[in-house]
Design an enzyme around this catalytic site. Structure first.
Site, PDB file in Angstrom:
ATOM      1  N   ALA A  64       4.929 -83.974   0.316  1.00  0.00           N
ATOM      2  CA  ALA A  64       5.011 -84.186  -1.161  1.00  0.00           C
ATOM      3  C   ALA A  64       6.335 -84.369  -1.838  1.00  0.00           C
ATOM      4  O   ALA A  64       6.615 -84.496  -3.145  1.00  0.00           O
ATOM      5  CB  ALA A  64       4.258 -82.971  -1.807  1.00  0.00           C
ATOM      6  N   SER A 115       7.688 -77.803  -0.531  1.00  0.00           N
ATOM      7  CA  SER A 115       6.708 -78.779  -0.850  1.00  0.00           C
ATOM      8  C   SER A 115       5.345 -78.610  -0.280  1.00  0.00           C
ATOM      9  O   SER A 115       5.381 -78.234   0.976  1.00  0.00           O
ATOM     10  CB  SER A 115       7.273 -80.287  -0.539  1.00  0.00           C
ATOM     11  N   ASP A 116       4.395 -79.160  -0.841  1.00  0.00           N
ATOM     12  CA  ASP A 116       3.199 -79.392   0.209  1.00  0.00           C
ATOM     13  C   ASP A 116       3.597 -80.363   0.932  1.00  0.00           C
ATOM     14  O   ASP A 116       4.465 -81.138   0.899  1.00  0.00           O
ATOM     15  CB  ASP A 116       1.997 -79.771  -0.622  1.00  0.00           C
ATOM     16  N   TRP A 117       2.572 -80.585   2.000  1.00  0.00           N
ATOM     17  CA  TRP A 117       3.272 -81.317   3.185  1.00  0.00           C
ATOM     18  C   TRP A 117       3.140 -82.617   2.652  1.00  0.00           C
ATOM     19  O   TRP A 117       2.372 -83.421   2.477  1.00  0.00           O
ATOM     20  CB  TRP A 117       2.165 -81.167   4.389  1.00  0.00           C
TER      21      TRP A 117
END
Length: 741
Positions: A290, A286-288
């Site tokens: 997300a 994941s993006d941080w």
């Protein structure tokens, strides 16, 4: 002349002292890293390097406990081991020493190693990815990735985050400088080579932000909505090509939603397209922040939560124990991570810290910058400047006396020696790299009077310009992760500055330091325009080399510059609906909203072609100090392939490099925009030299996505081939027919 020599001596001594300090800092970091205790090497059948990566991963998984598996599928920000073992980069996942699994040490950045850790070690600030994309040079793209991978590894990290495949659909996007192009094939080919260059250094590379995260405004709450055919032929095609070209280790899913479902729990993105259709073997992180769920995301094909374990810690463990998430799904998550480590050598040959070589890095960064700068206008041969003839030069604006601008956010590489432009108190401002164009221009023209004006007072700048033979105005637009620009207009009244300087001096040259397109109401009143992008640690020298002809410009625009925002598919930047005023002591609610890409297939230059709109500067445009001629086009079809041959000649008087571009118009039955880029090359030729160029077009690049068949297909019919130096400069055309199968 004697004063100039003294200046050069002093400058070189300062440079060497600065480099010595960098090397000392790196050496201390290296010594610190080498001083850490080394655990004894584990034994087990998975240590057999002759076994395939997938087999080795399965053997390790067979020895792991449930807790150990869970520990690998989420970040370690909330792990008590973090302070002791993490390098302090962007992300950290503790490994399992008893099994030989190394820590995952992650660092940010694509234009250089950003977030280098608690010790603030030196890394080379390269030009932005968009600048590299403007080179249209596949070998340069690979070298760009090599430098990033080598420095990532030298700093002790084994995962390099960055490398976005997002289209530049929205030219006001604050992260466009991290992108490579508005064209999916250009993105896929260039980014793919760059990612491969990084991974060839024994570092796991990452491609993000999957998918259709094409603006920052409301990125955690909006839904990007686009029909399936357009999605596959534009945004996802860029990812597909780059992933297949590079075999990249990890894919980062975006903050935003796609067609109503969060990217990190979207089964169409992850299970159906990425893992099934493309056969992807790496893992999805994941993006941080997300991640939004445990069970739904796990079943959708999501593999690793970052930076901590809100959902993929105890919640995922409980879901596995209850049978909501099969153990086989958890094993698949871990398998994808481990087999990537084995495949790229990270498991068997983990990084060991080494001092970064600042000389090699700076030289490469300068070469990248020079090859990516785009000469947009050169009226009456104003450029290159003749150092032996020019007597006085006014250098104006954009802190050109101290450095060059860089983009912000997670791609921000620290400025060597610190930011020479102090930010406003309490505000995190733009970072400038210490490569002053003013000094580089003085060095190129030692016999000229070179004076600087800050550009904050247009009248003062115009007065200096009027008293000089040539005026060089530096202008900028800072862009950063987390916010989009409010408009494509240059901020801080810089348009007024350019207009007044141009009125005072007809020999005015404008140098743009931007993260993407800007409008230019003064375009007809200046004699030269150079797009320098964010040019990195040696940007000042690169700019001077272009202006004075030491380097012949060869960059081409990877993105369309519109005349105005009214010409865009979305004249107003999409945002949340207006809400009623909130009390002063409460935060305004985040209201989800839709970003409807109703233009579909007509992204970038395809919109301007389809809507018959004339851009300010077209996709693929870029001038040289020489000229090129195109002749003898021949296009032939064999099955679903097209081969294009033509003669390219340097018809000018100096050596230069051209980027011949091939565009194709599909049969009318395809329902496509007027033409699409399908092939290109970058070719350097001496004056009078010619070359027969042969380019083969991949059938995928001639295909449409048939939604009913859920497959790509090449339609039978007539294909018109266009060849030239830009999307709107194609002197050669020919029609070829692909027969029905």
């Amino acid at each position: 002349m004697r004063n100039a020599s003294k200046y050069l001596v002093v400058r070189n001594w300062l440079r060497y002292l600065s480099v010595a300090a960098i090397l000392l800092s790196s050496a201390l970091s290296y010594a610190f890293a080498q001083g850490r205790a080394v655990a004894p090497a584990p034994t087990g059948p998975w240590m057999d390097k002759s076994l395939p990566p997938d087999r080795r991963a399965d053997l390790v998984i067979g020895q792991m406990t449930l807790d150990e598996k869970i520990g690998l599928v989420h970040g370690g920000r909330d792990n008590p081991a973090l302070p002791a073992r993490s390098l302090g980069g962007a992300g950290f996942i503790p490994g399992i020493p008893r099994l030989g699994i190394p820590d995952f040490q992650m660092t940010d950045g694509r234009s250089g190693v950003a977030n280098t850790g608690r010790r603030g070690r030196y890394a080379t600030a390269m030009p932005s990815s968009l600048a590299a994309g403007a080179s249209w040079d596949l070998k340069l793209a690979y070298d760009y990735g090599v430098l990033l991978g080598k420095e990532t590894r030298d700093l002790g990290f084994n995962v390099s985050l960055g490398g976005t495949a997002n289209l530049i659909r929205e030219p006001r996007n604050g992260r466009n400088f991290e992108c490579w192009s508005e064209d999916p094939i250009a993105i896929g080919k260039m980014l793919g080579r760059s990612l491969k260059g990084t991974q060839d250094q024994g570092v796991i590379a990452d491609i993000n932000r999957y998918a259709v995260n094409d603006q920052e405004n409301g990125r955690t709450i909006y839904s990007a909505n686009v029909d399936k055919r357009a999605l596959r032929e534009t945004d996802l095609l860029a990812f597909e090509i780059a992933i297949k070209e590079s075999d990249v280790g990890t894919v980062m899913c975006a903050y935003s939603k796609l067609n109503g479902t969060y990217a990190c729990e979207n089964p169409y993105l992850m299970n159906e397209v990425l893992k099934k259709d493309w056969g992807y073997k790496g893992w999805v992180m994941s993006d941080w922040g997300a991640t939004h769920s445990a069970t739904p995301s796990a079943l959708a094909g999501f593999d690793q939560e970052m930076p901590a374990g809100q959902y993929y810690g105890d919640a995922l463990k409980a879901a596995v124990q209850k049978g909501e998430v099969p153990m086989a799904r958890l094993d698949d998550m871990v398998h994808r991570m481990l087999r990537t480590e084995f495949a790229l050598g990270v498991f068997d040959n983990p990084p060991a810290a080494h001092p970064v070589d600042p000389f090699t890095g700076a030289e490469s960064a300068q070469r990248f910058a020079e090859q990516g700068m785009v000469l947009l206008k050169n009226a009456n041969g104003q450029l290159p400047l003749k150092a032996s003839l020019v007597k006085s030069i006014a250098v104006i604006g954009s802190h050109a006396d101290v450095g060059v601008l860089s983009g912000g956010g997670s791609d921000q590489v620290d400025a060597a020696g610190g930011n020479p432009v102090p930010p406003v108190a309490g505000v995190r401002g733009p970072v400038w790299h210490r490569s002053p164009p003013l000094a580089a221009i003085k060095a190129k023209a030692p016999g000229a009077k070179v004076a600087f004006d800050a550009g904050t007072d247009p009248a003062s700048a115009a007065k200096l310009a009027a008293a000089s033979e040539v005026a060089i105005v530096f202008v900028n637009q800072h862009t950063t992760e987390g916010r989009d620009v409010t408009s494509l207009t240059l901020p801080d009244y810089q348009d007024r500055l350019v207009s007044q300087v141009a009125a005072a001096n007809p020999h005015t040259i404008v140098v743009l330091e931007t993260g993407g397109p800007v409008t230019m109401p003064w375009v007809d009143n200046v004699s030269g325009i150079l797009e320098a992008w964010y040019p990195g640690i040696r940007g000042g020298q690169a700019i001077a080399n272009i202006l004075f002809g030491s380097v012949n410009p060869s960059g081409k625009l990877p993105v369309t510059f519109p005349k105005s925002e009214a010409d865009l598919p979305h004249p107003a930047l999409p945002g949340p609906p207006a809400t009623s005023p909130q009390p002063a002591n409460t935060a305004a609610p985040q209201v989800p909203f839709d970003v409807n890409y109703s233009e579909g297939l007509k992204a970038g230059y395809k919109w301007f072609d389809a809507e018959n709109k004339t851009p300010l500067f077209a996709f693929g445009h870029g001038l040289s100090y020489t000229t090129f001629s195109y002749t003898l086009l021949k296009a032939t079809a064999s099955g679903e392939c097209i081969t294009v041959t033509f003669n390219l000649k340097n018809s000018g008087s100096v050596t230069g490099a051209e980027v011949p571009q091939v565009y194709v118009s599909l049969p009318a039955s395809a329902g496509e925009p007027p033409k699409r880029l399908v092939a290109w090359d970058k070719i350097k030729l001496a004056p009078g030299a010619g070359k027969m160029v042969s380019l083969e077009v991949d059938p995928l690049y001639l295909s449409i996505f048939n939604v009913d068949k859920d497959a790509w297909e090449v339609l039978p019919g007539e294909y018109k081939v266009f060849v030239g130096g830009g999307s709107r400069s194609t002197p050669l055309t020919e029609t070829v027919r692909i027969a029905a199968r």
